[in-house]
Design a protein around this motif. Structure first.
Motif, PDB file in Angstrom:
ATOM      1  N   GLY A  47       4.291  52.110 -34.397  1.00  0.00           N
ATOM      2  CA  GLY A  47       2.843  52.077 -34.571  1.00  0.00           C
ATOM      3  C   GLY A  47       2.111  52.175 -33.245  1.00  0.00           C
ATOM      4  O   GLY A  47       1.101  52.877 -33.131  1.00  0.00           O
ATOM      5  N   VAL A  48       2.627  51.501 -32.228  1.00  0.00           N
ATOM      6  CA  VAL A  48       2.021  51.564 -30.890  1.00  0.00           C
ATOM      7  C   VAL A  48       2.102  52.994 -30.354  1.00  0.00           C
ATOM      8  O   VAL A  48       1.125  53.543 -29.833  1.00  0.00           O
ATOM      9  N   VAL A  49       3.264  53.615 -30.491  1.00  0.00           N
ATOM     10  CA  VAL A  49       3.456  54.984 -29.995  1.00  0.00           C
ATOM     11  C   VAL A  49       2.562  55.957 -30.769  1.00  0.00           C
ATOM     12  O   VAL A  49       1.882  56.793 -30.175  1.00  0.00           O
ATOM     13  N   PHE A  50       2.548  55.844 -32.089  1.00  0.00           N
ATOM     14  CA  PHE A  50       1.707  56.734 -32.895  1.00  0.00           C
ATOM     15  C   PHE A  50       0.238  56.566 -32.540  1.00  0.00           C
ATOM     16  O   PHE A  50      -0.512  57.532 -32.449  1.00  0.00           O
ATOM     17  N   ASN A  51      -0.187  55.310 -32.328  1.00  0.00           N
ATOM     18  CA  ASN A  51      -1.582  55.053 -32.010  1.00  0.00           C
ATOM     19  C   ASN A  51      -1.954  55.658 -30.662  1.00  0.00           C
ATOM     20  O   ASN A  51      -3.028  56.240 -30.512  1.00  0.00           O
ATOM     21  N   ALA A  52      -1.062  55.541 -29.696  1.00  0.00           N
ATOM     22  CA  ALA A  52      -1.337  56.132 -28.382  1.00  0.00           C
ATOM     23  C   ALA A  52      -1.464  57.649 -28.494  1.00  0.00           C
ATOM     24  O   ALA A  52      -2.376  58.247 -27.924  1.00  0.00           O
ATOM     25  N   ALA A  53      -0.558  58.263 -29.242  1.00  0.00           N
ATOM     26  CA  ALA A  53      -0.619  59.715 -29.417  1.00  0.00           C
ATOM     27  C   ALA A  53      -1.900  60.122 -30.144  1.00  0.00           C
ATOM     28  O   ALA A  53      -2.554  61.103 -29.777  1.00  0.00           O
ATOM     29  N   ILE A  77       5.251  43.350 -27.034  1.00  0.00           N
ATOM     30  CA  ILE A  77       5.902  43.037 -28.307  1.00  0.00           C
ATOM     31  C   ILE A  77       7.409  42.854 -28.141  1.00  0.00           C
ATOM     32  O   ILE A  77       8.124  42.712 -29.125  1.00  0.00           O
ATOM     33  N   GLY A  78       7.861  42.864 -26.897  1.00  0.00           N
ATOM     34  CA  GLY A  78       9.243  42.501 -26.625  1.00  0.00           C
ATOM     35  C   GLY A  78      10.191  43.627 -26.280  1.00  0.00           C
ATOM     36  O   GLY A  78      11.393  43.385 -26.128  1.00  0.00           O
ATOM     37  N   LEU A  79       9.706  44.842 -26.123  1.00  0.00           N
ATOM     38  CA  LEU A  79      10.595  45.928 -25.732  1.00  0.00           C
ATOM     39  C   LEU A  79      10.733  45.957 -24.221  1.00  0.00           C
ATOM     40  O   LEU A  79       9.744  45.782 -23.501  1.00  0.00           O
ATOM     41  N   VAL A 136      -1.615  49.086 -36.466  1.00  0.00           N
ATOM     42  CA  VAL A 136      -1.134  48.546 -35.187  1.00  0.00           C
ATOM     43  C   VAL A 136      -2.217  48.679 -34.124  1.00  0.00           C
ATOM     44  O   VAL A 136      -2.412  47.777 -33.320  1.00  0.00           O
ATOM     45  N   GLY A 137      -2.960  49.782 -34.134  1.00  0.00           N
ATOM     46  CA  GLY A 137      -4.072  49.938 -33.197  1.00  0.00           C
ATOM     47  C   GLY A 137      -5.083  48.824 -33.346  1.00  0.00           C
ATOM     48  O   GLY A 137      -5.564  48.258 -32.361  1.00  0.00           O
ATOM     49  N   SER A 138      -5.393  48.469 -34.582  1.00  0.00           N
ATOM     50  CA  SER A 138      -6.315  47.370 -34.843  1.00  0.00           C
ATOM     51  C   SER A 138      -5.728  46.043 -34.372  1.00  0.00           C
ATOM     52  O   SER A 138      -6.423  45.234 -33.753  1.00  0.00           O
ATOM     53  N   ASP A 139      -4.447  45.839 -34.645  1.00  0.00           N
ATOM     54  CA  ASP A 139      -3.779  44.591 -34.256  1.00  0.00           C
ATOM     55  C   ASP A 139      -3.757  44.386 -32.743  1.00  0.00           C
ATOM     56  O   ASP A 139      -3.857  43.260 -32.270  1.00  0.00           O
ATOM     57  N   VAL A 140      -3.601  45.483 -31.984  1.00  0.00           N
ATOM     58  CA  VAL A 140      -3.495  45.358 -30.526  1.00  0.00           C
ATOM     59  C   VAL A 140      -4.819  45.614 -29.814  1.00  0.00           C
ATOM     60  O   VAL A 140      -4.880  45.602 -28.587  1.00  0.00           O
ATOM     61  N   GLY A 141      -5.891  45.872 -30.579  1.00  0.00           N
ATOM     62  CA  GLY A 141      -7.209  46.041 -29.970  1.00  0.00           C
ATOM     63  C   GLY A 141      -7.443  47.391 -29.326  1.00  0.00           C
ATOM     64  O   GLY A 141      -8.192  47.500 -28.355  1.00  0.00           O
ATOM     65  N   ALA A 142      -6.826  48.438 -29.863  1.00  0.00           N
ATOM     66  CA  ALA A 142      -7.030  49.785 -29.318  1.00  0.00           C
ATOM     67  C   ALA A 142      -8.470  50.224 -29.541  1.00  0.00           C
ATOM     68  O   ALA A 142      -9.117  49.827 -30.506  1.00  0.00           O
ATOM     69  N   ALA A 143      -8.941  51.061 -28.636  1.00  0.00           N
ATOM     70  CA  ALA A 143     -10.304  51.585 -28.737  1.00  0.00           C
ATOM     71  C   ALA A 143     -10.469  52.388 -30.018  1.00  0.00           C
ATOM     72  O   ALA A 143      -9.570  53.120 -30.417  1.00  0.00           O
TER      73      ALA A 143
END
Length: 143
Positions: free
Chosen positions: A25-31, A92-94, A56-63
């Motif tokens: 989700g983080v990777v997809f949101n960044a893309a 997130i632990g990676l 995930v973008g919402s969860d991590v506070g993405a613009a």
């Protein structure tokens, strides 16, 4: 299906499926934030990927604002999004090893299942237009 990609990412990184799902989700949101053609093509072919990106973008506070999204599509904005993605994956632990395994797992899966090619490293995955980058380099060298 999304669950197949999550399973593959978990298997190749050693992450749990829950953690792999969040990392994807983080990777997809960044893309997506960079308006990557890869993201749009993947979202078209992989049901649930756009929803995972948004959640995930919402969860991590993405613009989410239009102006912020436009800024994130500039060269400086792209670098910021990429470094932000790495920080969020770390949060997130990676570790670097898992990140280094996650991105090729995505690349290999989408190539094998959907025929999407050319996404072999971080810059490609996030949608850098290498042809445009080369043209700018040539233009700058000629100037």
């Amino acid at each position: 299906m999304l669950k197949d990609l999550i399973k593959r990412a978990a298997d190749e990184t050693g992450l749990t499926q829950t953690r792999a799902r969040e990392a994807l989700g983080v990777v997809f949101n960044a893309a997506e934030r960079q308006a990557s053609p890869f993201a749009e093509e993947l979202f078209t072919r992989l049901p649930g990927a756009r929803t995972l990106s948004a959640k995930v973008g919402s969860d991590v506070g993405a613009a989410t604002g239009v102006i912020a999204r436009l800024i994130e599509q500039t060269p400086g904005g792209r670098r910021h999004v990429a470094s932000s993605m790495i920080r969020k994956l770390h949060a997130i632990g990676l570790g670097h090893e898992e990140i280094g395994q996650l991105l090729p797992a995505v690349s290999h899966h989408v190539e094998e299942v959907y025929g999407l090619t050319g996404f072999g490293h971080l810059g490609d995955l996030l949608g850098v237009d290498l042809d445009a980058e080369s043209e700018r380099g040539v233009a700058a060298a000629a100037a």
